[in-house]
Structure formats: structure tokens, C-alpha cells
Design an enzyme around this catalytic site. Structure first.
Site, PDB file in Angstrom:
ATOM      1  N   PRO A 165      31.669  21.512  55.175  1.00  0.00           N
ATOM      2  CA  PRO A 165      30.975  20.230  55.055  1.00  0.00           C
ATOM      3  C   PRO A 165      29.465  20.436  55.082  1.00  0.00           C
ATOM      4  CG  PRO A 165      32.547  20.238  56.901  1.00  0.00           C
ATOM      5  CD  PRO A 165      32.337  21.653  56.472  1.00  0.00           C
ATOM      6  N   GLU A 238      29.376  22.850  39.932  1.00  0.00           N
ATOM      7  CA  GLU A 238      28.795  21.603  39.427  1.00  0.00           C
ATOM      8  C   GLU A 238      27.437  21.496  40.089  1.00  0.00           C
ATOM      9  OE1 GLU A 238      27.125  18.421  38.917  1.00  0.00           O
ATOM     10  OE2 GLU A 238      28.394  17.753  40.577  1.00  0.00           O
ATOM     11  N   CYS A 273      23.094  13.823  41.503  1.00  0.00           N
ATOM     12  CA  CYS A 273      22.857  14.807  40.441  1.00  0.00           C
ATOM     13  C   CYS A 273      22.817  14.140  39.078  1.00  0.00           C
ATOM     14  CB  CYS A 273      23.918  15.912  40.481  1.00  0.00           C
ATOM     15  SG  CYS A 273      25.615  15.320  40.395  1.00  0.00           S
TER      16      CYS A 273
END
Length: 467
Positions: A165, A238, A273
Site C-alpha cells: 500500500p 501503468e 495520471c
């Protein structure tokens, strides 16, 4: 001798309130987690698809039952307004349910060997099998939603998952981890390893993980890929984006401005993003667009993310707000004019609008992770495409025009993973592939893609099967 270090503290980024402490995992603790994941992997791989589907559905139901408390905790530790964290938890519930369906649709193929002379009498099939333990490296900006994309996909495909996390907002994921345990996940098959960047780096480097999936910065992606190379594990990235929104002279100017207000200045406090990070406006509508954008920005309320009516909360940290402040100053130094936005206040960054942004500004080419809308002019739409493609990133782009032929022409020429026509780039539907080329990482994440990424194909040939 203890293997634990001092705990890490988690705070509300706006008020500084202490929310809790978490363990900072050491190398020994990571070793133990990888050993447990190997056992959990065997249990998950042996679990029939219908049982994996039920596990994910039970998890979704448990998250839904505590959705309000989870959204409030996420807002407190992350800084996003409560109504947005409520939406995020809702997205995670849908994603778990979506991957429950995907668990039952990991199809193999029958491949006709009659295409090869001499093999006509044989039968070939491919099987989809679990890849192995997946390291899921989760960012701070949408931690619950992006965790779901990775963890639910890994479990759906029959894998164990080790989740790292975000260090500044891990608490909501720890609570969800407890819910996954209540849902009945096998021991070791779903673990959360809290701590600093060394946790991600070690998970990427260790041979115990078969794949590593990261959503994060391009800098982090390069480092994770380097560390993963020695073990040749699968790497799914990503990464960053510098998404362009192109407003043509036949566009609905009010809708285009609203897309920037909601898709950049407000959503996620600008820390997305796929947020609109560069705006290119054709000369004929430039002034009208800027007026509409300024009017929309002026209506946004900046403040306590837990209070009703707040549109923009604090950034994840004061350091993050300082970086945004420095980027705005660099744009102004390069010749841009700041026409909206006040001074930074701790972790709070007022939505900023800049005009007359020069194309050769280095700050314009880089991703600014905060509520900033830089606006530049263009004359020919193909020039706008050229300028958009000059960025090293390739996540998404948007085009506002009423001409469908122009829309498809520009979409075809934009070198990105997704193009939104007459809407904001800040769009992510879980059933669509999401990702982009170049510095964005080259991977795609989504319900119909990620579960397959976390499997491997095995070919089985039966000789003389056709008699």
C-alpha cells in the site's frame, strides 16, 4: 533479536491529525511473506473458478457493507473530498464483482493443427494457468480502486497477491485486507506489506514473485523494471501521463471548460495520471474558453476534505504541494501568465489557471501532479496533435469538436492509449483497457485484460487424436 523497525505514522494531510501507525516491513518480514505467498499460491491455484468467483463476490459484499466508513477513512488519510472517496470505494466494489465474472471466463483455445502439413491427425489445445504470486504496488492517489484492479485480478486468475500500500495512506487498504480474510481467502494468498519504497523494490527483485504490477511515476517504473529484470518476472506498468485536451473552434466551449474544471482542477485534487494536464485551444475560441474556465474555477471550494461542499482538499503532503508551486513558478518564469490561483497553504494548493504558455517550456512538457490548468493556443488542429505528441507520455487525450470526421482524424493521429471525444481525459471505466505507450509504460489494465496478464498459456498436444 527483533526484526521490526519503528512504526510509520499516518496523518491527515490537511490537519496533521495522527490517524494511526503501521509496520515498516524489514527484509526478514518480506522473506516470510514470500514464503507464505508460495503456500497461498498453491491453495489459490487448486481452487475451482466458481469458488474464486464466490470469494471475490463475498469480498465485494463485505466492502459494500462498510463502504461509508471506508470512504471516510480514505478521505481522512488521502485528502480527496469525501464524495470522491465514496465514488472510489464504489468503483472498487464493481471491480471485485467484475473480476468474479472474469474468474469463470479464462478460456483456452483449440488450435487446428491441420494448418501444418503432416500434423492433420493431432489435436492441440491451450490452457490458461495461474502465473504465480503477484506483487501489487499501489499508488496514493486512488489506492482503493487501483488496489482492486490488481488484487482482484490476481485472485481471479488463481494467484496469491502481495500488496504494497502507499506509505502515506495505507489504512483503508489494511481494513479491506481484513475483509478479504473474512471472505475466506486461503492463508498467505492475500497479504499487505506496509512500509517505504524499499518494500516495492524488494518485491520486484525477489524471485518469489512471478509478476510485479505498478501504478506510479515513470521514474518508479524504470527502477522497478530494472530490479525485476534479474529474475525475468513479468512486469506490468501503468505510469505517468501528461494528457492533452484539444479544443477546436467548433467546440462547445462551456462543455470543454467544464471538462477541465472537473477533470483537472477538482477531480482527485488534480492528482490523477489521466487528468487534463495540457490544454490546447484554437485561436477562434481561445478567449471565450478561458473566460468559461476561469468562471468554473472560481466556483470551486478548497478546504476540509471531510466537509460537505468541498471540491478540492489538500494534496497528499506539503511536499507535493511545494512541487506543484515550483512547477507553476517555472511556467511563469518561462513566460506564462497566472490568471487564477492563490498562494500555497501547507498541503493546500488553490486551483491555478495559466495562459500564454510557451510550447518550449520544460515545465509544460512535464507532468504536474496537482490542480493546475496550463492553456496554450493553436491555429491548425494538426499542429495541436503534433504538440500533444511531443510529450514523452502517451496515456490519454481529449478532443472537443462537433465534426465527427475531424474527431476521428485527430484521434487516429494522437499517439496515446485512449482518446475521449467531447469529454475529459479523466475517465477510467473498469471494463475498458487503460494504459498507454512510451513513458506511460506500455501496459493495459482492465477487467478483460488484467486477469489474462496474470495467467500463462500451456499447450497440450494429443497425438493421433483424430484417428
Amino acid at each position: 533479536m527483533s526484526t521490526r523497525t519503528a512504526p510509520l505514522s499516518v496523518h491527515n494531510p490537511g490537519t496533521g491529525e495522527h490517524l494511526g501507525d503501521v509496520e515498516d516491513f524489514t527484509s526478514d518480514r518480506i522473506d516470510a511473506a514470500l514464503a507464505a505467498a508460495a503456500r497461498g499460491q498453491r491453495a489459490m491455484a487448486a481452487m475451482p473458478a466458481h469458488e474464486r468467483a464466490r470469494l471475490l463476490l463475498r469480498t465485494a459484499d463485505l466492502i459494500e457493507a462498510e463502504a461509508e466508513d471506508l470512504a471516510r477513512l480514505l478521505a481522512a488519510e488521502n485528502g480527496k473530498p469525501l464524495f470522491q472517496t465514496t465514488e472510489e470505494v464504489g468503483a472498487a466494489i464493481r471491480i471485485f464483482r467484475g473480476f468474479a465474472g472474469e474468474a469463470t471466463r479464462l478460456f483456452g483455445r483449440q488450435i487446428p493443427l491441420g494448418a501444418v502439413p503432416g500434423l492433420e491427425r493431432h489435436l492441440a489445445v491451450t490452457l490458461r494457468e495461474p502465473l504465480g504470486p503477484v506483487a501489487a504496488l499501489v499508488p496514493f492517489n486512488y489506492p482503493v480502486e487501483l488496489y482492486a484492479h490488481k488484487a482482484a485480478a490476481a485472485l481471479a486468475a488463481g494467484n496469491a497477491v502481495l500488496v504494497h500500500p502507499p506509505v502515506r495512506c495505507p489504512l483503508t487498504l489494511l481494513r479491506i485486507g481484513a475483509l478479504v480474510e473474512r471472505a475466506g481467502v486461503p492463508e498467505g494468498a492475500h497479504q499487505l506489506l506496509t512500509g517505504g519504497v524499499q518494500v516495492s523494490q524488494e518485491l520486484a527483485a525477489r524471485p518469489g514473485a512471478a509478476a510485479v504490477s505498478l501504478t506510479g511515476s515513470t521514474l518508479a517504473g524504470r527502477e522497478i523494471a530494472r530490479r525485476a529484470a534479474d529474475t525475468l518476472k513479468k512486469v506490468h506498468l501503468e505510469l505517468g501521463g501528461n494528457d492533452a485536451l484539444i479544443v477546436c473552434d467548433d467546440a462547445d466551449v462551456e462543455e470543454a471548460a467544464n471538462a477541465v474544471v472537473l477533470g483537472r482542477l477538482a477531480r482527485g485534487n488534480g492528482q490523477i495520471c489521466c487528468a487534463v494536464k495540457r490544454v490546447y485551444v484554437q485561436d477562434g475560441v481561445h478567449d471565450a474558453f478561458v473566460d468559461a474556465l476561469l468562471a468554473g474555477a472560481a466556483k470551486l471550494t478548497v478546504g476540509d476534505q471531510l466537509a460537505d461542499g468541498t471540491d478540492v482538499g489538500p494534496l497528499i503532503s506539503e511536499q507535493a504541494a511545494e512541487r506543484v508551486e515550483a512547477a507553476v513558478a517555472a511556467l511563469v518564469s518561462d513566460g506564462a501568465r497566472k490568471v487564477a490561483g492563490g498562494p500555497r497553504r501547507g498541503a493546500f494548493s488553490d486551483p491555478a489557471v495559466l495562459v500564454d504558455v510557451p510550447q518550449d517550456s520544460a515545465a509544460f512538457a512535464e507532468e504536474i501532479f496537482g490542480p493546475v490548468a496550463p492553456v496554450a493556443r493553436f491555429t491548425d488542429p494538426l499542429d495541436a496533435v503534433r504538440m500533444a505528441n511531443a510529450s514523452p507520455y502517451g496515456l490519454q487525450a481529449a478532443v472537443f469538436t462537433r465534426d465527427i470526421r475531424r474527431a476521428f482524424t485527430l484521434a487516429h493521429r494522437l499517439d496515446v492509449g485512449g482518446v475521449i471525444i467531447n469529454g475529459s481525459t479523466a475517465l477510467r471505466a473498469e471494463n475498458l483497457p487503460f494504459g498507454g505507450p512510451r513513458d506511460t509504460g506500455g501496459s493495459a489494465e482492465g477487467l478483460h485484460d488484467t486477469a489474462l496478464e496474470f495467467t500463462r498459456q500451456k499447450t497440450v498436444v494429443v497425438m493421433e487424436a483424430l484417428g
